[in-house]
Design a protein around this motif. Sequence first.
Motif, PDB file in Angstrom:
ATOM      1  N   TRP A  35       0.876  -1.078   0.264  1.00 54.28           N
ATOM      2  CA  TRP A  35       0.220   0.210  -0.051  1.00 54.28           C
ATOM      3  C   TRP A  35       0.612   1.169  -0.082  1.00 54.28           C
ATOM      4  O   TRP A  35       1.977   1.499   0.820  1.00 54.28           O
ATOM      5  CB  TRP A  35      -0.921  -0.029   1.260  1.00 54.28           C
ATOM      6  CG  TRP A  35      -2.013  -0.871   0.995  1.00 54.28           C
ATOM      7  CD1 TRP A  35      -2.130  -2.088   1.621  1.00 54.28           C
ATOM      8  CD2 TRP A  35      -3.193  -0.760   0.500  1.00 54.28           C
ATOM      9  NE1 TRP A  35      -3.246  -2.776   1.306  1.00 54.28           N
ATOM     10  CE2 TRP A  35      -3.933  -1.880   0.677  1.00 54.28           C
ATOM     11  CE3 TRP A  35      -3.959   0.324  -0.301  1.00 54.28           C
ATOM     12  CZ2 TRP A  35      -5.511  -2.187   0.163  1.00 54.28           C
ATOM     13  CZ3 TRP A  35      -5.187   0.274  -0.651  1.00 54.28           C
ATOM     14  CH2 TRP A  35      -6.008  -0.927  -0.666  1.00 54.28           C
ATOM     15  N   TYR A  36       0.454   2.034  -1.020  1.00 54.24           N
ATOM     16  CA  TYR A  36       1.363   3.371  -1.109  1.00 54.24           C
ATOM     17  C   TYR A  36       0.411   4.388  -0.748  1.00 54.24           C
ATOM     18  O   TYR A  36      -0.919   4.479  -1.047  1.00 54.24           O
ATOM     19  CB  TYR A  36       1.792   3.707  -2.432  1.00 54.24           C
ATOM     20  CG  TYR A  36       3.292   2.999  -2.788  1.00 54.24           C
ATOM     21  CD1 TYR A  36       3.264   1.669  -3.031  1.00 54.24           C
ATOM     22  CD2 TYR A  36       4.587   3.489  -2.734  1.00 54.24           C
ATOM     23  CE1 TYR A  36       4.390   0.646  -3.198  1.00 54.24           C
ATOM     24  CE2 TYR A  36       5.342   2.959  -2.939  1.00 54.24           C
ATOM     25  CZ  TYR A  36       5.476   1.401  -3.283  1.00 54.24           C
ATOM     26  OH  TYR A  36       6.670   1.030  -3.300  1.00 54.24           O
ATOM     27  N   ARG A  37       0.905   5.666  -0.041  1.00 51.22           N
ATOM     28  CA  ARG A  37       0.154   6.681   0.237  1.00 51.22           C
ATOM     29  C   ARG A  37       0.632   7.885  -0.672  1.00 51.22           C
ATOM     30  O   ARG A  37       1.802   8.145  -0.650  1.00 51.22           O
ATOM     31  CB  ARG A  37       0.146   7.150   1.580  1.00 51.22           C
ATOM     32  CG  ARG A  37      -0.627   8.432   2.083  1.00 51.22           C
ATOM     33  CD  ARG A  37      -0.474   8.476   3.570  1.00 51.22           C
ATOM     34  NE  ARG A  37       0.705   8.694   4.056  1.00 51.22           N
ATOM     35  CZ  ARG A  37       1.220   8.607   5.365  1.00 51.22           C
ATOM     36  NH1 ARG A  37       0.262   8.455   6.279  1.00 51.22           N
ATOM     37  NH2 ARG A  37       2.439   8.599   5.728  1.00 51.22           N
ATOM     38  N   GLN A  38      -0.240   8.628  -1.354  1.00 53.30           N
ATOM     39  CA  GLN A  38       0.084   9.867  -2.020  1.00 53.30           C
ATOM     40  C   GLN A  38      -0.491  10.941  -1.575  1.00 53.30           C
ATOM     41  O   GLN A  38      -1.821  10.927  -1.942  1.00 53.30           O
ATOM     42  CB  GLN A  38      -0.104   9.412  -3.741  1.00 53.30           C
ATOM     43  CG  GLN A  38       0.488  10.449  -4.362  1.00 53.30           C
ATOM     44  CD  GLN A  38       0.517  10.068  -6.029  1.00 53.30           C
ATOM     45  OE1 GLN A  38      -0.257   9.262  -6.275  1.00 53.30           O
ATOM     46  NE2 GLN A  38       1.072  10.851  -6.729  1.00 53.30           N
ATOM     47  N   TYR A  39       0.164  12.031  -1.100  1.00 51.11           N
ATOM     48  CA  TYR A  39      -0.443  13.159  -0.872  1.00 51.11           C
ATOM     49  C   TYR A  39      -0.487  14.117  -2.098  1.00 51.11           C
ATOM     50  O   TYR A  39       0.154  13.876  -3.137  1.00 51.11           O
ATOM     51  CB  TYR A  39       0.583  13.968   0.139  1.00 51.11           C
ATOM     52  CG  TYR A  39       0.372  13.549   1.379  1.00 51.11           C
ATOM     53  CD1 TYR A  39       1.414  12.785   2.116  1.00 51.11           C
ATOM     54  CD2 TYR A  39      -1.022  13.509   2.223  1.00 51.11           C
ATOM     55  CE1 TYR A  39       1.362  12.371   3.395  1.00 51.11           C
ATOM     56  CE2 TYR A  39      -1.150  13.033   3.474  1.00 51.11           C
ATOM     57  CZ  TYR A  39       0.119  12.366   4.117  1.00 51.11           C
ATOM     58  OH  TYR A  39       0.025  11.814   5.341  1.00 51.11           O
ATOM     59  N   PRO A  44       4.032   8.798  -4.341  1.00 46.16           N
ATOM     60  CA  PRO A  44       3.683   7.787  -3.669  1.00 46.16           C
ATOM     61  C   PRO A  44       4.814   7.506  -2.619  1.00 46.16           C
ATOM     62  O   PRO A  44       5.917   7.665  -3.115  1.00 46.16           O
ATOM     63  CB  PRO A  44       3.320   6.788  -4.386  1.00 46.16           C
ATOM     64  CG  PRO A  44       3.128   7.304  -5.819  1.00 46.16           C
ATOM     65  CD  PRO A  44       4.252   8.641  -5.858  1.00 46.16           C
ATOM     66  N   GLU A  45       4.473   7.002  -1.419  1.00 44.95           N
ATOM     67  CA  GLU A  45       5.510   6.662  -0.560  1.00 44.95           C
ATOM     68  C   GLU A  45       4.873   5.364  -0.044  1.00 44.95           C
ATOM     69  O   GLU A  45       3.536   4.962   0.284  1.00 44.95           O
ATOM     70  CB  GLU A  45       5.740   7.617   0.774  1.00 44.95           C
ATOM     71  CG  GLU A  45       4.259   8.165   1.203  1.00 44.95           C
ATOM     72  CD  GLU A  45       4.569   9.131   2.297  1.00 44.95           C
ATOM     73  OE1 GLU A  45       5.708   9.198   3.021  1.00 44.95           O
ATOM     74  OE2 GLU A  45       3.598   9.831   2.892  1.00 44.95           O
ATOM     75  N   LEU A  46       5.690   4.442   0.465  1.00 45.00           N
ATOM     76  CA  LEU A  46       5.336   3.127   0.640  1.00 45.00           C
ATOM     77  C   LEU A  46       4.786   3.118   2.057  1.00 45.00           C
ATOM     78  O   LEU A  46       5.411   3.800   3.178  1.00 45.00           O
ATOM     79  CB  LEU A  46       6.398   2.321   0.692  1.00 45.00           C
ATOM     80  CG  LEU A  46       6.128   0.613   1.272  1.00 45.00           C
ATOM     81  CD1 LEU A  46       5.331   0.039   0.193  1.00 45.00           C
ATOM     82  CD2 LEU A  46       7.628  -0.186   1.191  1.00 45.00           C
ATOM     83  N   LEU A  47       3.531   2.505   2.504  1.00 48.97           N
ATOM     84  CA  LEU A  47       3.128   2.518   3.764  1.00 48.97           C
ATOM     85  C   LEU A  47       3.103   1.036   4.448  1.00 48.97           C
ATOM     86  O   LEU A  47       3.567   0.853   5.643  1.00 48.97           O
ATOM     87  CB  LEU A  47       1.479   2.696   3.671  1.00 48.97           C
ATOM     88  CG  LEU A  47       0.906   3.950   4.195  1.00 48.97           C
ATOM     89  CD1 LEU A  47      -0.671   4.200   3.966  1.00 48.97           C
ATOM     90  CD2 LEU A  47       1.359   4.360   5.507  1.00 48.97           C
ATOM     91  N   MET A  48       2.716   0.127   3.663  1.00 55.73           N
ATOM     92  CA  MET A  48       2.872  -1.240   4.279  1.00 55.73           C
ATOM     93  C   MET A  48       3.176  -2.168   3.116  1.00 55.73           C
ATOM     94  O   MET A  48       2.718  -1.976   2.082  1.00 55.73           O
ATOM     95  CB  MET A  48       1.286  -1.546   4.684  1.00 55.73           C
ATOM     96  CG  MET A  48       0.600  -0.868   5.766  1.00 55.73           C
ATOM     97  SD  MET A  48       1.282  -1.010   7.543  1.00 55.73           S
ATOM     98  CE  MET A  48       0.327  -2.633   7.959  1.00 55.73           C
ATOM     99  N   TYR A  49       3.724  -3.317   3.607  1.00 56.71           N
ATOM    100  CA  TYR A  49       4.235  -4.257   2.743  1.00 56.71           C
ATOM    101  C   TYR A  49       3.866  -5.757   3.378  1.00 56.71           C
ATOM    102  O   TYR A  49       3.852  -5.974   4.601  1.00 56.71           O
ATOM    103  CB  TYR A  49       5.764  -4.471   2.633  1.00 56.71           C
ATOM    104  CG  TYR A  49       6.238  -5.427   2.034  1.00 56.71           C
ATOM    105  CD1 TYR A  49       7.087  -6.181   2.749  1.00 56.71           C
ATOM    106  CD2 TYR A  49       5.821  -6.142   0.842  1.00 56.71           C
ATOM    107  CE1 TYR A  49       7.646  -7.462   2.502  1.00 56.71           C
ATOM    108  CE2 TYR A  49       6.506  -7.324   0.493  1.00 56.71           C
ATOM    109  CZ  TYR A  49       7.424  -7.855   1.172  1.00 56.71           C
ATOM    110  OH  TYR A  49       7.990  -9.143   0.809  1.00 56.71           O
TER     111      TYR A  49
END
Lengths: 113, 115
Positions: A35-39, A44-49
């Motif tokens: 899961w990536y989060r993108q403001y 995008p930045e990695l949140l969870m793997y």
Amino acid sequence: QKEVEQDPGPLSVPEGAIVSLNCTYSNSAFQYFMWYRQYSRKGPELLMYTYSSGNKEDGRFTAQVDKSSKYISLFIRDSQPSDSATYLCAMTGFNQAGTALIFGKGTTLSVSS
Amino acid sequence: DTAVSQTPKYLVTQMGNDKSIKCEQNLGHDTMYWYKQDSKKFLKIMFSYNNKELIINETVPNRFSPKSPDKAHLNLHINSLELGDSAVYFCASSQRRQVAGNTIYFGEGSWLTVV
């Protein structure tokens, strides 16, 4: 059918709510799920793997993978206005060079205070 | 210091022009990528380089040509720009060439508008 399906939303919730974000996929070879989060206006930045099936928890975030249903979820507890962003699921099948991540289209989340 | 930096951030240009987007990473990573995000936010890999060697080359028009002078840089050159090329282009890098479980660090994006 696209390889990865994700409801684009938008999803609007009040602060403190539990948020559930989901993706479905068609390729049974996928084993690695992210899961990536993108403001807004950012990369995008990695949140969870997560590898294969199961749950993984990190603070207020929980990632779930159900390979039998080809369904992955990201739960956000006690959501905060700072969680307002687009969340992209991503996955791939093989841990080898030349394999690309397949992204969902992203779900836009808005958390109001 | 920005880990993955790309320039320009915004670019407006006319159809038919040739333009380049530059990317640099200071993380010491071996692998770099170009991704394209269209107006519907769909993020898709275009190219991947590992130590200056092309390892992923998705089906993109050959008007797009990546160039990696060294492993810290991966530039994207686009010839004869078309309206459909308007998108956000993200440069990214990772420590290893295998994507699975390997954190990919993205730059802030280059917004290309072709008029």
